[in-house]
Motif scaffolding. Sequence first.
Motif, short mmCIF file in Angstrom:
data_model
loop_
_atom_site.label_atom_id
_atom_site.label_comp_id
_atom_site.label_asym_id
_atom_site.label_seq_id
_atom_site.Cartn_x
_atom_site.Cartn_y
_atom_site.Cartn_z
N GLN A 142 90.64 12.08 65.87
CA GLN A 142 90.00 12.19 66.88
C GLN A 142 90.92 12.22 68.39
OE1 GLN A 142 86.38 11.63 67.11
NE2 GLN A 142 86.25 11.82 64.87
N LEU A 143 91.91 11.36 68.07
CA LEU A 143 92.79 11.30 69.61
C LEU A 143 93.99 12.60 69.73
CD1 LEU A 143 94.11 7.82 69.56
CD2 LEU A 143 92.26 8.55 70.58
N MET A 144 94.17 13.13 68.61
CA MET A 144 95.10 14.18 68.58
C MET A 144 94.42 15.68 68.78
SD MET A 144 98.44 13.02 66.58
CE MET A 144 98.95 14.53 66.09
N PRO A 145 94.87 16.55 69.54
CA PRO A 145 96.17 16.56 70.30
C PRO A 145 96.41 16.04 71.59
CG PRO A 145 95.18 18.72 70.15
CD PRO A 145 94.28 17.80 69.53
N ASP A 146 95.22 15.68 72.15
CA ASP A 146 95.17 15.31 73.72
C ASP A 146 96.22 14.12 73.74
OD1 ASP A 146 93.23 17.05 73.28
OD2 ASP A 146 91.76 15.41 74.01
N ASP B 232 102.12 9.29 53.54
CA ASP B 232 101.56 10.64 52.98
C ASP B 232 100.27 10.99 53.53
OD1 ASP B 232 104.31 10.63 51.93
OD2 ASP B 232 103.40 10.14 49.78
N ARG B 233 99.35 9.78 53.46
CA ARG B 233 98.03 10.18 53.82
C ARG B 233 98.13 10.36 55.39
NH1 ARG B 233 94.56 5.11 51.91
NH2 ARG B 233 92.82 6.12 53.18
N LEU B 234 98.77 9.56 55.97
CA LEU B 234 98.75 9.54 57.51
C LEU B 234 99.44 11.01 58.17
CD1 LEU B 234 99.31 5.93 58.09
CD2 LEU B 234 97.31 7.02 58.99
N ALA B 235 100.26 11.39 57.25
CA ALA B 235 101.03 12.64 57.74
C ALA B 235 100.11 13.84 57.55
CB ALA B 235 102.43 12.79 57.04
N GLU B 236 99.07 13.95 56.86
CA GLU B 236 98.21 14.98 56.76
C GLU B 236 97.43 15.18 58.17
OE1 GLU B 236 95.72 14.45 53.16
OE2 GLU B 236 97.54 14.25 51.89
N THR B 237 97.36 14.43 58.92
CA THR B 237 96.56 14.46 60.25
C THR B 237 97.62 15.13 61.20
OG1 THR B 237 97.58 12.53 61.20
CG2 THR B 237 95.56 12.16 60.02
N ASP C 83 110.32 9.99 72.14
CA ASP C 83 110.24 10.75 73.23
C ASP C 83 108.97 11.38 73.83
OD1 ASP C 83 112.42 9.82 74.10
OD2 ASP C 83 113.88 11.70 73.42
N ASP C 84 108.42 12.19 72.62
CA ASP C 84 107.10 12.94 73.17
C ASP C 84 105.87 12.16 72.61
OD1 ASP C 84 107.83 12.87 70.50
OD2 ASP C 84 107.65 14.96 70.10
N LEU C 85 105.91 10.76 72.54
CA LEU C 85 104.51 10.21 72.12
C LEU C 85 104.17 9.47 73.30
CD1 LEU C 85 105.81 8.58 68.81
CD2 LEU C 85 104.54 10.86 69.01
N ASP C 86 102.74 9.47 73.32
CA ASP C 86 102.08 8.33 74.00
C ASP C 86 101.59 6.92 73.55
OD1 ASP C 86 101.55 10.80 75.93
OD2 ASP C 86 100.28 11.43 74.49
N LEU C 87 101.36 7.30 72.20
CA LEU C 87 100.89 6.02 71.54
C LEU C 87 101.51 5.99 70.23
CD1 LEU C 87 98.62 3.64 70.94
CD2 LEU C 87 97.36 5.69 69.94
N LEU C 88 101.95 4.56 69.85
CA LEU C 88 102.68 4.31 68.71
C LEU C 88 101.98 3.09 67.85
CD1 LEU C 88 105.27 4.66 66.89
CD2 LEU C 88 106.21 2.61 67.95
#
Lengths: 216, 115
Positions: free
Chosen positions: A52-56, A73-78, A111-116
Amino acid sequence: MEIKIRKNILEKNLTEAEKNRHFFREKNLFVLNMMSSPGSGKTQTLCRTLEQLMPDIQVGVIVGDICTTNDADRLAETGAKVTQINTDQFGGDCHLSAPMIDTAARKLGCDDLDLLIVENIGNLVCPAEFDIGENARVVVLSVTEGEDKPLKYPLMFQVSDAAILNKVDLLPYLDFDAPLAVENMKKVHPGMPVFELSAKTGQGFDPWLTWLRQQL
Amino acid sequence: MHEMGIAQELVRIALEALPQDLKDPKVASLNLRIGKLSSVVPHSLTFCFEIITKDTPLEHARLNIETVPVVIRCDTCGRQWEAETPVFRCPDCELGQVRLISGREIDIDSLTLLD
């Protein structure tokens, strides 16, 4: 002879957590520490949240587990940037500590992240005790657990800024008393926002996303 | 569950606090303050401490653990009280914003050397 010391025994972790906080502030990055017992649906909640959050909003995830890279692995699919911390191959630490987050965040590249988002190790006890330099903490409880969990693990619910009650799509099949579970959370932490949702069906997801966006 | 890690940190801090000029120091006791809400089980901590202090100046040192009560303050009405159960809601104003004053301590206060 008595020697005065007056120190927090966890001072080393606290110092490292402050360093992390400084590092994240410099990167203009909001860090969320997500905690729960095993099997509450943290990963599925995150998968839907990322979709829902990406790519904004550019999101990175650090996943903590004792063993396996299944969640990463599951999360990387997003499409999100994901890194996995394994605390030990056969039963290691029960929580993530600040130095582990420092290593993982640098490996991930912020560097390119808004949220971790840090998906902590499934455990309602120890992760509550260890500051990792986050900005906010969220605890996930699912309706297949007990309504009294907040009273049994009060520190976890006391230190969290918000709570998710997950798997509400299962309520028709269970004897779980959702209002009582929410009431117990609020007894331990008055005023804490609680989001009742299903990560599987998406029911009730919008208020959670709105809250999360407001934090950034 | 993480008492071993806490015991290791405790030993590191205690050894660092020993005076450098003392020959063969022996520690009689460590005085700790552990909050009731902290996830530290005193019995487990003592068990781990005993295992890792063998052949060190801390061997046979006693852990004196003072339990710190959970004290809550309501910032809305100013009431302050000691919580006996994990219900931290203000008994007076119900919806008040509460804050933990004590109960999360995992502190070492001092150590005592053997004469």
